[in-house]
Design a protein around this motif. Sequence first.
Motif, PDB file in Angstrom:
ATOM      1  N   VAL A 222     -14.284   5.516  -3.529  1.00  0.00           N
ATOM      2  CA  VAL A 222     -12.920   5.881  -2.503  1.00  0.00           C
ATOM      3  C   VAL A 222     -12.777   4.916  -1.486  1.00  0.00           C
ATOM      4  O   VAL A 222     -11.803   4.207  -1.116  1.00  0.00           O
ATOM      5  CB  VAL A 222     -12.811   7.123  -2.292  1.00  0.00           C
ATOM      6  N   GLN A 223     -13.975   4.868  -0.459  1.00  0.00           N
ATOM      7  CA  GLN A 223     -13.913   4.163   0.720  1.00  0.00           C
ATOM      8  C   GLN A 223     -13.879   2.540   0.507  1.00  0.00           C
ATOM      9  O   GLN A 223     -12.773   2.097   1.168  1.00  0.00           O
ATOM     10  CB  GLN A 223     -15.291   4.271   1.551  1.00  0.00           C
ATOM     11  N   PRO A 224     -14.402   2.073  -0.325  1.00  0.00           N
ATOM     12  CA  PRO A 224     -14.293   0.565  -0.646  1.00  0.00           C
ATOM     13  C   PRO A 224     -12.729   0.307  -1.040  1.00  0.00           C
ATOM     14  O   PRO A 224     -12.008  -0.843  -0.671  1.00  0.00           O
ATOM     15  CB  PRO A 224     -15.363   0.272  -1.831  1.00  0.00           C
ATOM     16  N   THR A 225     -11.996   0.967  -1.860  1.00  0.00           N
ATOM     17  CA  THR A 225     -10.709   0.944  -2.382  1.00  0.00           C
ATOM     18  C   THR A 225     -10.008   1.173  -1.121  1.00  0.00           C
ATOM     19  O   THR A 225      -8.898   0.174  -0.928  1.00  0.00           O
ATOM     20  CB  THR A 225     -10.317   2.139  -3.263  1.00  0.00           C
ATOM     21  N   ILE A 226     -10.080   2.101  -0.150  1.00  0.00           N
ATOM     22  CA  ILE A 226      -9.405   2.214   1.078  1.00  0.00           C
ATOM     23  C   ILE A 226      -9.388   1.134   1.990  1.00  0.00           C
ATOM     24  O   ILE A 226      -8.563   0.389   2.461  1.00  0.00           O
ATOM     25  CB  ILE A 226      -9.635   3.396   1.782  1.00  0.00           C
ATOM     26  N   GLU A 227     -10.675   0.544   2.029  1.00  0.00           N
ATOM     27  CA  GLU A 227     -10.622  -0.503   3.129  1.00  0.00           C
ATOM     28  C   GLU A 227     -10.185  -1.988   2.524  1.00  0.00           C
ATOM     29  O   GLU A 227      -9.626  -2.636   3.229  1.00  0.00           O
ATOM     30  CB  GLU A 227     -12.425  -0.908   3.166  1.00  0.00           C
ATOM     31  N   LEU A 228     -10.056  -2.062   1.080  1.00  0.00           N
ATOM     32  CA  LEU A 228      -9.440  -3.130   0.386  1.00  0.00           C
ATOM     33  C   LEU A 228      -8.102  -3.102   0.721  1.00  0.00           C
ATOM     34  O   LEU A 228      -7.249  -3.931   0.961  1.00  0.00           O
ATOM     35  CB  LEU A 228      -9.970  -3.419  -1.147  1.00  0.00           C
ATOM     36  N   ALA A 229      -7.338  -1.828   0.354  1.00  0.00           N
ATOM     37  CA  ALA A 229      -6.085  -1.725   0.686  1.00  0.00           C
ATOM     38  C   ALA A 229      -5.467  -1.864   1.937  1.00  0.00           C
ATOM     39  O   ALA A 229      -4.427  -2.671   2.279  1.00  0.00           O
ATOM     40  CB  ALA A 229      -5.721  -0.284   0.170  1.00  0.00           C
ATOM     41  N   ALA A 230      -6.432  -1.502   3.027  1.00  0.00           N
ATOM     42  CA  ALA A 230      -6.159  -1.933   4.468  1.00  0.00           C
ATOM     43  C   ALA A 230      -6.268  -3.414   4.696  1.00  0.00           C
ATOM     44  O   ALA A 230      -5.491  -3.839   5.240  1.00  0.00           O
ATOM     45  CB  ALA A 230      -7.338  -1.275   5.315  1.00  0.00           C
ATOM     46  N   ALA A 231      -7.050  -3.908   3.916  1.00  0.00           N
ATOM     47  CA  ALA A 231      -7.267  -5.547   4.353  1.00  0.00           C
ATOM     48  C   ALA A 231      -6.049  -6.317   3.781  1.00  0.00           C
ATOM     49  O   ALA A 231      -5.625  -7.157   4.176  1.00  0.00           O
ATOM     50  CB  ALA A 231      -8.584  -5.985   3.458  1.00  0.00           C
ATOM     51  N   ALA A 232      -5.361  -5.684   2.501  1.00  0.00           N
ATOM     52  CA  ALA A 232      -4.362  -6.282   1.942  1.00  0.00           C
ATOM     53  C   ALA A 232      -3.103  -6.190   2.842  1.00  0.00           C
ATOM     54  O   ALA A 232      -2.485  -7.001   3.186  1.00  0.00           O
ATOM     55  CB  ALA A 232      -4.126  -5.731   0.399  1.00  0.00           C
ATOM     56  N   LEU A 233      -3.023  -4.858   3.529  1.00  0.00           N
ATOM     57  CA  LEU A 233      -1.808  -4.629   4.493  1.00  0.00           C
ATOM     58  C   LEU A 233      -1.906  -5.366   5.621  1.00  0.00           C
ATOM     59  O   LEU A 233      -1.050  -5.946   6.316  1.00  0.00           O
ATOM     60  CB  LEU A 233      -1.673  -3.030   4.512  1.00  0.00           C
ATOM     61  N   ASN A 234      -3.264  -5.576   6.089  1.00  0.00           N
ATOM     62  CA  ASN A 234      -3.360  -6.215   7.444  1.00  0.00           C
ATOM     63  C   ASN A 234      -3.198  -7.684   7.560  1.00  0.00           C
ATOM     64  O   ASN A 234      -2.460  -8.288   8.224  1.00  0.00           O
ATOM     65  CB  ASN A 234      -4.587  -5.925   7.939  1.00  0.00           C
ATOM     66  N   ALA A 235      -3.426  -7.988   6.345  1.00  0.00           N
ATOM     67  CA  ALA A 235      -3.093  -9.839   6.261  1.00  0.00           C
ATOM     68  C   ALA A 235      -1.863 -10.042   5.783  1.00  0.00           C
ATOM     69  O   ALA A 235      -1.352 -11.192   6.281  1.00  0.00           O
ATOM     70  CB  ALA A 235      -3.847 -10.079   4.840  1.00  0.00           C
ATOM     71  N   SER A 236      -0.888  -9.131   5.449  1.00  0.00           N
ATOM     72  CA  SER A 236       0.471  -9.263   5.475  1.00  0.00           C
ATOM     73  C   SER A 236       1.289  -8.934   6.582  1.00  0.00           C
ATOM     74  O   SER A 236       2.354  -9.313   6.812  1.00  0.00           O
ATOM     75  CB  SER A 236       1.049  -8.292   4.256  1.00  0.00           C
ATOM     76  N   VAL A 237       0.526  -8.079   7.464  1.00  0.00           N
ATOM     77  CA  VAL A 237       1.243  -7.643   8.942  1.00  0.00           C
ATOM     78  C   VAL A 237       1.380  -8.952   9.728  1.00  0.00           C
ATOM     79  O   VAL A 237       2.236  -9.164  10.518  1.00  0.00           O
ATOM     80  CB  VAL A 237       0.562  -6.422   9.465  1.00  0.00           C
ATOM     81  N   ALA A 238       0.270  -9.435   9.873  1.00  0.00           N
ATOM     82  CA  ALA A 238      -0.011 -10.458  11.330  1.00  0.00           C
ATOM     83  C   ALA A 238      -1.275 -11.336  10.797  1.00  0.00           C
ATOM     84  O   ALA A 238      -1.823 -10.863   9.938  1.00  0.00           O
ATOM     85  CB  ALA A 238       0.215  -9.709  12.432  1.00  0.00           C
ATOM     86  N   GLU A 239      -1.027 -12.353  11.616  1.00  0.00           N
ATOM     87  CA  GLU A 239      -2.575 -13.206  11.512  1.00  0.00           C
ATOM     88  C   GLU A 239      -3.708 -12.370  11.729  1.00  0.00           C
ATOM     89  O   GLU A 239      -3.451 -11.559  12.664  1.00  0.00           O
ATOM     90  CB  GLU A 239      -2.370 -14.271  12.375  1.00  0.00           C
TER      91      GLU A 239
END
Length: 376
Positions: A222-239
């Motif tokens: 669960v936690q690695p999945t959430i962290e990967l999801a956050a990384a994908a969202l953050n990379a698309s929000v801004a540099e």
Amino acid sequence: MLADCPMVRTSSSRVHQQHLRARMAEGANSNPTAAMTAASRVRHVVMDTRGLGQKEAVAAWQESIGVLYDVRQRSKGDPFSFSADAFHLGEIVLTGYRCVAHSFDRTRARIGRDGLDHITLQLCLRGGHGRRDGGSADQANPGDFFIADLAQAQATATTAEFDSLNLTIPRRLLAPLLKAPDEQNLRRIRGDAPLAALLRNHLGGLYAGAGRMSPEEAEAIVQPTIELAAAALNASVAEENAAAVQLALTGQIGRYIDERLLDPALASEEIAAAFGISTRKLYYLFEAHGGVASYVTRGRLQRARKMLADPAQQGRSIADIAELHGFAYRTNFVRAFRKLFGITPREVRAHAAEGRRMRDDPGDDTTMWHWIRQLR
């Protein structure tokens, strides 16, 4: 592809549901080894309207996903069918979903009634999904992600023959890792972004293997999945402007604040001292949340909304709830509450009462959408 499995819930009579439960119980009793094996796996449910008449299929679809959305079929003349295959992985739900063209709506009134506070990352596999008032650039196509914040209003539509994988995460787990947690609703994440591609591959593998996972294995992923999801969202929000350790630290501080939201003495200096950092560093970490004060105020208002919707708190006045959550003056509370949620405290209480009347007979709670409603 979704499994070809008998449907576990339809809009037909309770006799059908009871008969199905009886058959399941009979099978478990007659084969103890199979029952033990099933108990050692994550919770899994499949819904499929194949074999149902048109009206029954539409009613089953509206009744089930209607827990979360107001839904409509866009081309009523076309044959209707839908199927969904979901895995309950502890604190997240992963669902494979297929349906003909349809529209989704979450209004402020519905949000006020159900108080859901989750974020869904939808991976489009076939067809497209986007906001109804948007253009082609806003539509998520195969390989893209489409983000839905269930605490914000939505009006979206899919194309015909829509197929997707949907990862639903409670805000409390995902938001502390995001640089712009309140700016995700109805965003399209391009599938060719490197981190989005990683997440897409991860979800595909997770969906394929979830049926063989034990609850303990699911908990570990669960936690690695959430962290990967956050990384994908953050990379698309801004540099990227923060290292992974800063995201983790922000999450820890956020949890520390959440546990002390009702403490009137909660202050930036005390929070910074607890983590051995300067207040300047603390302010920098929470810039994406609008600042530490805004994060605290938003958390208190979210707690207040839950209390307003709680039937056990109906005897408590709005002024008392406001004071409990750090607002000495009722008018200030109402103003801040309406600014954040687009609805007044009194309206939330009224909508919640209406929602409870609608759910006096909740029926079967074994669908993936009821699981999502129960996530906290």
